[in-house]
Design an enzyme around this catalytic site. Sequence first.
Site, PDB file in Angstrom:
ATOM      1  N   HIS A  10      19.298  56.103  -7.800  1.00  0.00           N
ATOM      2  CA  HIS A  10      19.687  57.086  -8.820  1.00  0.00           C
ATOM      3  C   HIS A  10      19.260  58.481  -8.387  1.00  0.00           C
ATOM      4  CE1 HIS A  10      20.201  53.942 -11.976  1.00  0.00           C
ATOM      5  NE2 HIS A  10      19.237  53.348 -11.312  1.00  0.00           N
ATOM      6  N   TYR A  38      12.572  54.000 -14.378  1.00  0.00           N
ATOM      7  CA  TYR A  38      12.667  53.794 -12.933  1.00  0.00           C
ATOM      8  C   TYR A  38      11.363  53.193 -12.412  1.00  0.00           C
ATOM      9  CZ  TYR A  38      16.512  57.157 -13.317  1.00  0.00           C
ATOM     10  OH  TYR A  38      17.653  57.822 -13.674  1.00  0.00           O
ATOM     11  N   HIS A 114      23.940  53.839  -8.284  1.00  0.00           N
ATOM     12  CA  HIS A 114      24.271  53.597  -9.688  1.00  0.00           C
ATOM     13  C   HIS A 114      25.781  53.591  -9.893  1.00  0.00           C
ATOM     14  CE1 HIS A 114      23.471  54.844 -14.148  1.00  0.00           C
ATOM     15  NE2 HIS A 114      23.858  53.608 -14.048  1.00  0.00           N
ATOM     16  N   LYS A 122      29.815  57.578 -13.486  1.00  0.00           N
ATOM     17  CA  LYS A 122      28.946  58.709 -13.160  1.00  0.00           C
ATOM     18  C   LYS A 122      29.017  58.938 -11.660  1.00  0.00           C
ATOM     19  CE  LYS A 122      25.463  57.585 -16.638  1.00  0.00           C
ATOM     20  NZ  LYS A 122      24.032  57.460 -16.893  1.00  0.00           N
ATOM     21  N   CYS A 124      26.237  59.619 -10.031  1.00  0.00           N
ATOM     22  CA  CYS A 124      24.881  59.227  -9.632  1.00  0.00           C
ATOM     23  C   CYS A 124      24.908  58.108  -8.588  1.00  0.00           C
ATOM     24  CB  CYS A 124      24.113  58.783 -10.873  1.00  0.00           C
ATOM     25  SG  CYS A 124      22.451  58.181 -10.567  1.00  0.00           S
TER      26      CYS A 124
END
Length: 138
Positions: A10, A38, A114, A122, A124
Amino acid sequence: MRKIDLIVIHCSATRCNRDFPVTALIRCHADRFGFTGYHYYITRDGTVYQTRHEQLVGAHAKGYNSRSLGVCYEGGLNAQGKPEDTRTKAQKWAMTNLLKYLIKKHPDAQILGHRDLPNVHKDCPCFDVKAEYAGITI
């Protein structure tokens, strides 16, 4: 003991010209989830922080948390706030070494971004994780 078969990369989705230290990440996640989501966080200077014990389920990839570890790097947005790979050389070095370590501990784990997970819309982590880390093996 949790079975880890996925390591999800991420970004913090913060601008490259603004600091987002580990204390800010912890505070942000505590407000949002009640704990840090995380497992590892890598700041721009390449410092790796373990922010959650690996045996504790994180909150970073809905539907995959029970079987995964979350690794996040500081950044992911350029100075204008647009998605971009903003990793410093120190972050790249630290992430590669962390992933080598994690793959030794969890040899069945696949490394994905991700955005590579199904139904994630996304950017990410703002770079191609599968291409960059395809060669990491035990």
